[in-house]
Design a protein around this motif. Structure first.
Motif, mmCIF file in Angstrom:
data_model
loop_
_atom_site.group_PDB
_atom_site.id
_atom_site.type_symbol
_atom_site.label_atom_id
_atom_site.label_comp_id
_atom_site.label_asym_id
_atom_site.label_seq_id
_atom_site.Cartn_x
_atom_site.Cartn_y
_atom_site.Cartn_z
ATOM 1 N N LEU A 54 39.840 83.811 56.391
ATOM 2 C CA LEU A 54 38.936 84.924 56.117
ATOM 3 C C LEU A 54 39.717 86.167 55.723
ATOM 4 O O LEU A 54 39.407 86.816 54.722
ATOM 5 C CB LEU A 54 38.059 85.205 57.340
ATOM 6 C CG LEU A 54 37.191 86.467 57.292
ATOM 7 C CD1 LEU A 54 36.161 86.363 56.178
ATOM 8 C CD2 LEU A 54 36.517 86.676 58.647
ATOM 9 N N PHE A 55 40.760 86.512 56.487
ATOM 10 C CA PHE A 55 41.523 87.717 56.188
ATOM 11 C C PHE A 55 42.360 87.565 54.912
ATOM 12 O O PHE A 55 42.598 88.543 54.205
ATOM 13 C CB PHE A 55 42.360 88.159 57.386
ATOM 14 C CG PHE A 55 41.534 88.870 58.419
ATOM 15 C CD1 PHE A 55 41.038 90.147 58.182
ATOM 16 C CD2 PHE A 55 41.211 88.255 59.610
ATOM 17 C CE1 PHE A 55 40.250 90.796 59.114
ATOM 18 C CE2 PHE A 55 40.416 88.900 60.555
ATOM 19 C CZ PHE A 55 39.941 90.177 60.307
ATOM 20 N N VAL A 56 42.775 86.359 54.595
ATOM 21 C CA VAL A 56 43.441 86.127 53.306
ATOM 22 C C VAL A 56 42.451 86.419 52.175
ATOM 23 O O VAL A 56 42.802 87.063 51.180
ATOM 24 C CB VAL A 56 43.984 84.680 53.212
ATOM 25 C CG1 VAL A 56 44.375 84.324 51.791
ATOM 26 C CG2 VAL A 56 45.165 84.494 54.156
ATOM 27 N N ARG A 57 41.223 85.981 52.336
ATOM 28 C CA ARG A 57 40.207 86.260 51.312
ATOM 29 C C ARG A 57 39.908 87.747 51.204
ATOM 30 O O ARG A 57 39.691 88.265 50.112
ATOM 31 C CB ARG A 57 38.933 85.473 51.602
ATOM 32 C CG ARG A 57 39.134 83.994 51.355
ATOM 33 C CD ARG A 57 37.855 83.234 51.446
ATOM 34 N NE ARG A 57 38.132 81.805 51.348
ATOM 35 C CZ ARG A 57 37.201 80.896 51.172
ATOM 36 N NH1 ARG A 57 35.935 81.249 51.057
ATOM 37 N NH2 ARG A 57 37.530 79.623 51.099
ATOM 38 N N VAL A 58 39.895 88.439 52.337
ATOM 39 C CA VAL A 58 39.701 89.895 52.301
ATOM 40 C C VAL A 58 40.821 90.529 51.481
ATOM 41 O O VAL A 58 40.572 91.355 50.594
ATOM 42 C CB VAL A 58 39.670 90.486 53.736
ATOM 43 C CG1 VAL A 58 39.799 92.002 53.698
ATOM 44 C CG2 VAL A 58 38.408 90.065 54.464
ATOM 45 N N TRP A 59 42.053 90.134 51.752
ATOM 46 C CA TRP A 59 43.213 90.689 51.052
ATOM 47 C C TRP A 59 43.099 90.445 49.548
ATOM 48 O O TRP A 59 43.345 91.317 48.735
ATOM 49 C CB TRP A 59 44.485 90.068 51.602
ATOM 50 C CG TRP A 59 45.717 90.543 50.897
ATOM 51 C CD1 TRP A 59 46.438 89.873 49.957
ATOM 52 C CD2 TRP A 59 46.380 91.796 51.070
ATOM 53 N NE1 TRP A 59 47.485 90.624 49.533
ATOM 54 C CE2 TRP A 59 47.484 91.824 50.204
ATOM 55 C CE3 TRP A 59 46.131 92.907 51.873
ATOM 56 C CZ2 TRP A 59 48.348 92.897 50.119
ATOM 57 C CZ3 TRP A 59 47.011 93.974 51.785
ATOM 58 C CH2 TRP A 59 48.097 93.965 50.922
ATOM 59 N N ARG A 60 42.695 89.217 49.184
ATOM 60 C CA ARG A 60 42.622 88.849 47.768
ATOM 61 C C ARG A 60 41.462 89.531 47.029
ATOM 62 O O ARG A 60 41.558 89.775 45.838
ATOM 63 C CB ARG A 60 42.461 87.336 47.624
ATOM 64 C CG ARG A 60 43.712 86.581 47.941
ATOM 65 C CD ARG A 60 43.496 85.105 47.737
ATOM 66 N NE ARG A 60 44.684 84.364 48.110
ATOM 67 C CZ ARG A 60 44.686 83.104 48.476
ATOM 68 N NH1 ARG A 60 43.560 82.419 48.501
ATOM 69 N NH2 ARG A 60 45.811 82.509 48.805
ATOM 70 N N THR A 61 40.372 89.784 47.712
ATOM 71 C CA THR A 61 39.180 90.298 47.027
ATOM 72 C C THR A 61 38.977 91.799 47.188
ATOM 73 O O THR A 61 38.101 92.359 46.534
ATOM 74 C CB THR A 61 37.909 89.578 47.531
ATOM 75 O OG1 THR A 61 37.765 89.828 48.933
ATOM 76 C CG2 THR A 61 37.965 88.100 47.253
#
Length: 181
Positions: A54-61
Motif C-alpha cells: 500500500l505504501f509503495v503505491r502511495v509513493w508511486r502515485t
C-alpha cells in the motif's frame, strides 16, 4: 495546504519527493492500515505485506494525485481492501500461527489464555462472515469509519451498509454463541 483533505499537503509533498512527508504519512496511517489488513486477513505477516505494498503505491502515485471527490484516506482504504481481497482469493489453506504452541510466560497465564481464546473466537467468527459483511464490520467498528464513509468506500448506499452490518452482527452473535456452548 488542502483544507478539504487532511492528508492533501502530505501527499503533495510526497509527490515532490519529500522523505519527511513519507515518514509523517506512514506514522499517521500505519496503525490503522495494519489493523484493517490484519482484521481482514487474520495473519499479521500477511497484513504487514499488504501495508508495505500500500505504501509503495502511495509513493508511486503521490505525484499524480489530484484532490477530488474522495479523501486520500478513502483511496488508501480502497487500495488496502483490494489488496486484501486479492490475497484472500489466492488462499488455499490457513497455516497455524508460528507460536501456536508456545507456553505463555506471564504470571497470569490462565487469564491471558482465556483472553486469547476470546480474541481467537471473535477472529474466527469474523473470518467466517460473508466477505462484504466482514468488510462492513471491519470498516465501521475496527477502522471507526462513519457509516457514510464505509458505504462510500464499499460503493454502496448507507441503507445497504446498515443491512450488511445487521446481518453481520447477527451472524457473529450466532457463531460466538455456538463457540461458547
Amino acid at each position: 495546504m488542502n483544507l478539504q483533505d487532511p492528508d492533501g499537503d502530505l501527499v503533495r509533498r510526497i509527490g515532490q519527493g519529500d522523505s519527511y512527508a513519507v515518514e509523517a504519512l506512514v506514522a499517521r496511517k500505519l496503525p490503522r492500515m495494519t489493523a484493517l489488513a490484519y482484521r481482514l486477513l487474520g495473519d499479521r505477516a500477511e497484513a504487514e505485506d499488504v501495508v508495505q505494498e500500500l505504501f509503495v503505491r502511495v509513493w508511486r502515485t503521490a505525484s499524480g494525485w489530484r484532490p477530488g471527490a474522495a479523501k486520500f484516506d478513502t483511496w488508501m482504504h480502497r487500495v488496502a481492501l483490494n489488496l486484501c481481497t486479492d490475497r484472500l482469493r489466492k488462499r488455499r489453506e490457513t497455516p497455524l500461527p508460528h507460536d501456536w504452541d508456545a507456553p505463555d510466560p506471564a504470571p497470569n497465564a490462565e487469564a491471558n489464555l482465556a483472553a486469547r481464546a476470546d480474541s481467537d473466537a471473535v477472529d474466527q467468527a469474523l473470518a467466517a462472515l460473508a466477505p462484504r459483511q466482514r468488510e462492513a464490520i471491519v470498516l465501521t467498528y475496527y477502522q471507526e469509519l462513519s457509516n457514510q464513509e464505509a458505504a462510500t468506500l464499499m460503493g454502496i448506499g448507507v441503507d445497504a451498509l446498515e443491512s450488511l452490518l445487521a446481518r453481520g452482527r447477527r451472524a457473529l452473535k450466532l457463531r460466538l454463541e455456538q463457540a461458547y456452548d
